[in-house]
Motif scaffolding. Structure first.
Motif, short mmCIF file in Angstrom:
data_model
loop_
_atom_site.label_atom_id
_atom_site.label_comp_id
_atom_site.label_asym_id
_atom_site.label_seq_id
_atom_site.Cartn_x
_atom_site.Cartn_y
_atom_site.Cartn_z
N ILE A 247 26.19 -53.09 -41.98
CA ILE A 247 26.63 -53.90 -40.84
C ILE A 247 25.43 -54.26 -39.98
CG2 ILE A 247 27.98 -53.87 -38.70
CD1 ILE A 247 30.05 -52.15 -40.23
N GLN A 248 24.50 -53.33 -39.80
CA GLN A 248 23.31 -53.60 -38.99
C GLN A 248 22.41 -54.64 -39.63
OE1 GLN A 248 21.42 -49.82 -38.40
NE2 GLN A 248 22.95 -49.14 -36.92
N GLY A 249 22.52 -54.84 -40.93
CA GLY A 249 21.71 -55.84 -41.61
C GLY A 249 22.23 -57.26 -41.45
N CYS A 250 23.44 -57.40 -40.94
CA CYS A 250 24.03 -58.73 -40.74
C CYS A 250 23.51 -59.35 -39.44
CB CYS A 250 25.55 -58.61 -40.66
SG CYS A 250 26.32 -57.94 -42.14
N SER A 251 23.74 -60.65 -39.29
CA SER A 251 23.35 -61.32 -38.04
C SER A 251 24.16 -60.75 -36.89
CB SER A 251 23.60 -62.82 -38.17
OG SER A 251 24.98 -63.09 -38.26
N LYS A 252 23.70 -60.97 -35.66
CA LYS A 252 24.37 -60.42 -34.48
C LYS A 252 25.81 -60.89 -34.38
CE LYS A 252 20.97 -58.03 -32.85
NZ LYS A 252 21.00 -56.58 -32.97
N GLU A 253 26.04 -62.17 -34.66
CA GLU A 253 27.40 -62.69 -34.60
C GLU A 253 28.28 -62.04 -35.67
OE1 GLU A 253 28.94 -67.01 -33.82
OE2 GLU A 253 28.58 -66.80 -35.99
N SER A 254 27.75 -61.88 -36.87
CA SER A 254 28.51 -61.25 -37.95
C SER A 254 28.78 -59.78 -37.65
CB SER A 254 27.78 -61.40 -39.28
OG SER A 254 27.73 -62.76 -39.66
N GLN A 255 27.81 -59.11 -37.04
CA GLN A 255 28.01 -57.72 -36.63
C GLN A 255 29.17 -57.62 -35.65
OE1 GLN A 255 24.58 -55.59 -35.12
NE2 GLN A 255 23.24 -56.61 -36.60
N ALA A 256 29.20 -58.52 -34.67
CA ALA A 256 30.27 -58.50 -33.66
C ALA A 256 31.62 -58.75 -34.31
CB ALA A 256 29.98 -59.55 -32.58
N ARG B 84 33.54 -68.40 -39.54
CA ARG B 84 32.57 -67.37 -39.15
C ARG B 84 32.94 -66.00 -39.72
NH1 ARG B 84 31.96 -69.98 -33.25
NH2 ARG B 84 30.21 -71.30 -33.77
N LEU B 85 34.22 -65.72 -39.81
CA LEU B 85 34.67 -64.46 -40.41
C LEU B 85 34.29 -64.39 -41.88
CD1 LEU B 85 36.25 -61.78 -40.34
CD2 LEU B 85 38.34 -63.12 -40.66
N LYS B 86 34.50 -65.47 -42.60
CA LYS B 86 34.14 -65.51 -44.02
C LYS B 86 32.63 -65.39 -44.20
CE LYS B 86 38.17 -68.05 -45.62
NZ LYS B 86 38.68 -69.25 -46.27
N GLY C 168 39.62 -72.08 -31.47
CA GLY C 168 40.16 -72.62 -32.71
C GLY C 168 40.11 -71.60 -33.83
N ASN C 169 41.21 -71.58 -34.59
CA ASN C 169 41.30 -70.63 -35.70
C ASN C 169 40.39 -71.01 -36.86
OD1 ASN C 169 43.17 -69.03 -34.41
ND2 ASN C 169 44.91 -70.21 -35.17
N GLY C 170 40.21 -72.31 -37.09
CA GLY C 170 39.36 -72.75 -38.20
C GLY C 170 37.91 -72.32 -38.03
N ALA C 171 37.38 -72.49 -36.83
CA ALA C 171 36.00 -72.11 -36.55
C ALA C 171 35.82 -70.60 -36.68
CB ALA C 171 35.58 -72.57 -35.15
N PHE C 172 36.80 -69.86 -36.18
CA PHE C 172 36.72 -68.39 -36.29
C PHE C 172 36.81 -67.95 -37.74
CE2 PHE C 172 38.87 -64.23 -36.47
CZ PHE C 172 37.85 -63.46 -35.93
N ARG C 173 37.71 -68.55 -38.51
CA ARG C 173 37.90 -68.18 -39.91
C ARG C 173 36.62 -68.44 -40.71
NH1 ARG C 173 41.13 -64.65 -40.98
NH2 ARG C 173 42.53 -65.59 -39.53
#
Length: 156
Positions: A76-85, A115-117, A108-113
């Motif tokens: 998890i620490q190796g991911c970008s800051k946004e991905s970590q969050a 980023r989640l992926k 918006g759900n699309g933008a979040f989805r």
């Protein structure tokens, strides 16, 4: 066969999500990370010989699961800051999606989805070196399965 296979983003996302919902809680429980643990203590009284050494086996099992937990947190620490969050908020702290979107200033759900992926794909990339560092077995017989999925693996 190409030098680099094409990553199946949706398949990887589902594999990471299944890992965090199914296997991560077991790893966390069996590692003892939810509570305090201490070394075995001896009272000096003689004991009848037992078949096997259950204390030693318990400590070995704890060590294996603790290594897997360390590998997950290191990845998890190796991911970008946004991905970590996103990963910590959604899978570790189990916050609602709306709370995570608010913290990231995403509407918006699309933008979040999307980023989640992306976060799940980053985690899948980072877990390999983390397992290597902490000597965690991977694959079908290991604690952490292969999380990356490729387009060539899709069944028609």
């Amino acid at each position: 066969m190409a030098l680099f296979e094409t990553l199946d983003v949706n398949g990887t996302y589902h594999a990471v999500q299944n890992f965090f919902y199914d296997r991560y809680p077991v790893i966390k429980r069996r590692s003892g990370a939810w509570g305090d643990y201490s070394s075995p203590s001896f009272d000096g009284m003689p004991k009848a010989p037992a078949k096997g050494n259950s204390t030693e086996n318990a400590m070995i099992e704890h060590s294996i699961y603790a290594s897997a937990l360390y590998a997950v947190h290191y990845a998890i620490q190796g991911c970008s800051k946004e991905s970590q969050a996103i990963i910590v908020g959604k899978y570790i702290k189990e916050l609602p999606d709306d709370t995570i979107k608010c913290r990231l200033a995403v509407s918006g759900n699309g933008a979040f989805r999307r980023r989640l992926k992306k976060a799940c794909c980053e985690f899948a990339d980072c877990i390999d070196p983390a397992c290597e560092r902490f000597k965690v077995k991977r694959g079908k017989e290991g604690l952490i399965p292969e999380l990356r999925r490729y387009e060539s693996e899709k069944v028609c």
